[in-house]
Design a protein around this motif. Structure first.
Motif, PDB file in Angstrom:
ATOM      1  N   TRP A   1      -8.657 -11.518  25.759  1.00 64.13           N
ATOM      2  CA  TRP A   1      -9.561 -11.462  26.907  1.00 64.13           C
ATOM      3  C   TRP A   1     -10.169 -10.075  27.040  1.00 64.13           C
TER       4      TRP A   1
ATOM      5  N   LEU B   1      -3.433  -9.764  29.028  1.00 57.47           N
ATOM      6  CA  LEU B   1      -4.704 -10.481  28.851  1.00 57.47           C
ATOM      7  C   LEU B   1      -5.473  -9.936  27.652  1.00 57.47           C
TER       8      LEU B   1
ATOM      9  N   ALA C   1     -11.905 -11.500  33.899  1.00 57.60           N
ATOM     10  CA  ALA C   1     -11.924 -11.383  32.443  1.00 57.60           C
ATOM     11  C   ALA C   1     -12.734 -12.519  31.859  1.00 57.60           C
ATOM     12  N   GLU C   2     -13.136 -12.321  30.624  1.00 58.13           N
ATOM     13  CA  GLU C   2     -13.838 -13.376  29.915  1.00 58.13           C
ATOM     14  C   GLU C   2     -13.380 -13.389  28.475  1.00 58.13           C
ATOM     15  N   LYS C   3     -13.535 -14.559  27.883  1.00 56.42           N
ATOM     16  CA  LYS C   3     -13.141 -14.750  26.492  1.00 56.42           C
ATOM     17  C   LYS C   3     -14.171 -15.648  25.848  1.00 56.42           C
TER      18      LYS C   3
ATOM     19  N   GLN D   1     -14.604 -17.785  31.820  1.00 56.78           N
ATOM     20  CA  GLN D   1     -14.433 -16.682  32.760  1.00 56.78           C
ATOM     21  C   GLN D   1     -13.311 -17.010  33.728  1.00 56.78           C
TER      22      GLN D   1
END
Length: 136
Positions: free
Chosen positions: A19, A14, A41-43, A53
């Motif tokens: 991420w 990830l 996780a977030e991107k 998210q």
């Protein structure tokens, strides 16, 4: 809760994919129930001017595929209900190894369940620690 055999491989995959891991584990509560999803996780997405998210439940499928898949499906659906209620903008993914995806996608039973319950699947290569596919 014990971490899955491929937990760190998925986490690194990830991160390689851009991420940011925000929670390890991701604890989500609903009343007296507290569930631990393996990762959150977030991107940041520039085109959307926001962030995406996700929560990821990681599975290795080291035993019987039938038993492992049925157990993972039940866990996924339970987590999904609370995530939809508490964090409706977060997507839940079931992370499965590439070789398992290759097997289950040739069997109608699994394909039907994946479609019926609209499972979001993150396919990973544990040896190279990369994400090989996102199935929405």
């Amino acid at each position: 809760m014990a971490k899955d055999l491929f937990h760190n491989a998925v986490k690194r995959a990830l991160e390689k994919d851009g991420w940011t891991i925000t929670d390890d584990p991701f604890v989500i509560r609903d009343g007296k129930i507290a569930l631990e999803v393996d990762l959150a996780a977030e991107k940041f997405i520039a085109a959307r001017k926001g962030k995406q998210q996700i929560a990821v439940e990681i599975k290795s499928f080291l035993g019987s595929i039938v038993n492992e898949f049925n157990s993972a499906l039940g866990q996924y659906l339970g987590y999904l209900q609370i995530i939809l209620k508490k964090e409706p903008d977060r997507f839940l993914y079931l992370a499965i190894p590439q070789d398992v995806k290759d097997k289950i996608m040739t069997i109608g039973y699994y394909k039907n369940l994946i479609q019926k319950y609209r499972l979001k699947i993150l396919v990973y290569d544990p040896s190279n620690e990369v994400i090989s596919e996102w199935i929405n």
